[in-house]
Design an enzyme around this catalytic site. Structure first.
Site, PDB file in Angstrom:
ATOM      1  N   HIS A   1      67.782  40.884  62.775  1.00 31.82           N
ATOM      2  CA  HIS A   1      68.658  40.764  61.617  1.00 31.82           C
ATOM      3  C   HIS A   1      69.952  40.016  61.935  1.00 31.82           C
ATOM      4  O   HIS A   1      70.604  39.468  61.026  1.00 31.82           O
ATOM      5  CB  HIS A   1      68.985  42.153  61.071  1.00 31.82           C
TER       6      HIS A   1
ATOM      7  N   ASP B   1      51.200  31.998  51.526  1.00 34.07           N
ATOM      8  CA  ASP B   1      49.827  31.508  51.625  1.00 34.07           C
ATOM      9  C   ASP B   1      49.724  30.570  52.823  1.00 34.07           C
ATOM     10  O   ASP B   1      50.259  29.465  52.804  1.00 34.07           O
ATOM     11  CB  ASP B   1      49.452  30.786  50.331  1.00 34.07           C
TER      12      ASP B   1
END
Length: 434
Positions: free
Chosen positions: A156, A374
């Protein structure tokens, strides 16, 4: 749950496919204020029957190419020799890449059983063990049905959720073989755009309580690391009905307000108890001038709204959503005030752990491309966090594969979760009443 249901096959480093810039990258105060750890997520992909479905060599090759553009992810966290300030050392050492298989799970089994928790994180995301750990770790686990779980953990301190989504957009585009002119915008690593102003020009105009420890006199126990987690779906019709009762509020604010209301009820908070809804604001487009579209670092700031539990529960949800709206509409002056404030604070003293049992922390992933990743074999059947950090944590996100539906992913105390499910279902049912 069985302790050994995933077998690790290989573990290696994937380095950038080409030479990348060396040196160090300065981190902004917002990077230093971010949670000092990893954000693990999982993507479930249903097999499309093709022989090359998520072939390890193809996934590694596209990851290697993506690390050229996002070369800081191939580096390591380091410290400035003179000041000790945290930075990214661009060493090109690479990202961890693990392949694994599970003879225990099919995709449908996993989608029925999955909730974010330590067990799932440990099964499907590589361990993040120091010292000198990689900033990106990836695991491809093939299930007994032929489906695949893509698990990852990104540090992070390097970026926020929008930055992570940008990386996955780029990686997926490269995996699909998209032409260069169709690729997402290049990343920007100029974190100096969020540097504090010169000392004489600094102006802390706000109190920024979200970056200060909670008072030790809080009358309610702190929410601990033990929690129950759940994924609750909201249909497009339910979301529309909720927003109709929250005029002016975004989808995220409306859902967060409803979750806050239900959490207060589920926790049986006394009417006079103070309760706080924490959230994050993406400042990229709110700064003057706005940050570049490809800004990769942490550009979110914490904000919160406080009320009594009685106020939250007794008023319509639209009232609570308006309260949330009022503290999530800040612009450039708020962000610059925070950056200047953090310049005078030791980053190690900032609160990073749990919150009071009376509070809720809501994060928006609504509208991000994470659920559409995808890689050339179709969009994921599910995408979500692999782990919740503590009780009282909420994600609001698009539901994969269901246009317009939302997923509420949350963690609550073990004794509060059953009641939350009940009252949330009641609230959703009441939305359908004209």
């Amino acid at each position: 749950m069985a302790a050994k249901v995933v077998e690790v096959l290989t573990s290696e480093m994937v380095v950038p496919a080409e030479e990348t810039p060396a040196g160090s990258i300065w981190l902004s105060n917002l990077d230093l204020a971010a949670r000092r750890g990893y954000t693990p997520t999982v993507y479930f992909f249903r097999s499309n029957g093709e022989p090359g479905f998520f072939a390890a060599d193809a996934v590694k090759a596209s990851l290697s190419r993506a690390l050229v553009a996002f070369y800081p992810l191939a580096g390591r966290l380091g410290a400035d020799a003179a000041t000790g300030r945290l930075q990214i050392d661009c060493t090109a050492e690479g990202a961890v890449f693990v392949t694994a298989r599970s003879a225990h799970y099919s995709l449908d089994d996993l989608m029925r059983e999955f909730v974010p928790c330590r067990e799932m994180r440990d099964l499907f995301v590589p361990p993040t063990n120091p010292p000198a750990c990689a900033l990106l770790l990836v695991q491809v686990t093939r299930l007994r049905c032929g489906g695949v779980v893509l698990g990852q953990a990104m540090h992070h301190s390097v970026c926020d959720a929008r930055g992570a989504a940008h990386f996955f957009e780029t990686w997926a585009s490269m995996s699909r073989g998209d032409p260069a002119d169709a690729a997402p915008v290049p990343p920007c690593f100029d974190y100096g755009l969020l540097a504090a102003r010169p000392a004489a020009a600094r102006a802390v105009l706000y109190n920024h309580p979200e970056y200060k420890p909670e008072p030790e006199t809080t009358p309610l126990d702190a929410a601990g690391s033990e929690y129950a987690s759940a994924i609750i779906n909201m249909t497009k019709a339910q979301v529309s009905a909720l927003k109709a009762r929250c005029p002016g509020a975004s989808t995220f604010r409306a859902v967060a307000a409803l979750a806050w209301r239900c959490a207060c009820r589920a926790r049986s908070l006394p009417p006079d108890a103070e309760t706080r809804l924490y959230s994050m604001i993406d400042m990229r487009a709110r700064l003057a001038p706005p940050l570049p579209p490809g800004y990769f670092g942490n550009a979110v700031v914490r904000t919160s709204v406080s009320a009594t539990a009685g106020e939250v529960v007794s008023n319509p949800v639209g009232h609570t959503a308006r309260r949330a709206l009022a503290v999530t509409s800040q612009g450039d002056d708020y962000a610059r005030s925070l950056v200047d404030y953090l310049e005078g604070v030791d980053a190690m003293d900032l609160p990073r752990s749990g919150i009071s049992r009376a509070h809720l922390r809501a994060i928006s992933w609504v509208g991000m491309s994470l659920y559409k990743a995808d890689f050339g074999w179709g969009a994921p059947a599910f995408m979500g966090p692999a782990l919740m950090y503590y009780s009282g944590f909420v994600y609001v996100m698009n539901a994969a594969g269901k246009d317009g539906d939302l997923a509420l992913v949350l963690s609550l105390e073990l004794d509060s979760m059953p009641e939350f499910r009940k009252v949330f279902a009641e609230e959703l049912a009441s939305l359908e009443v004209v």
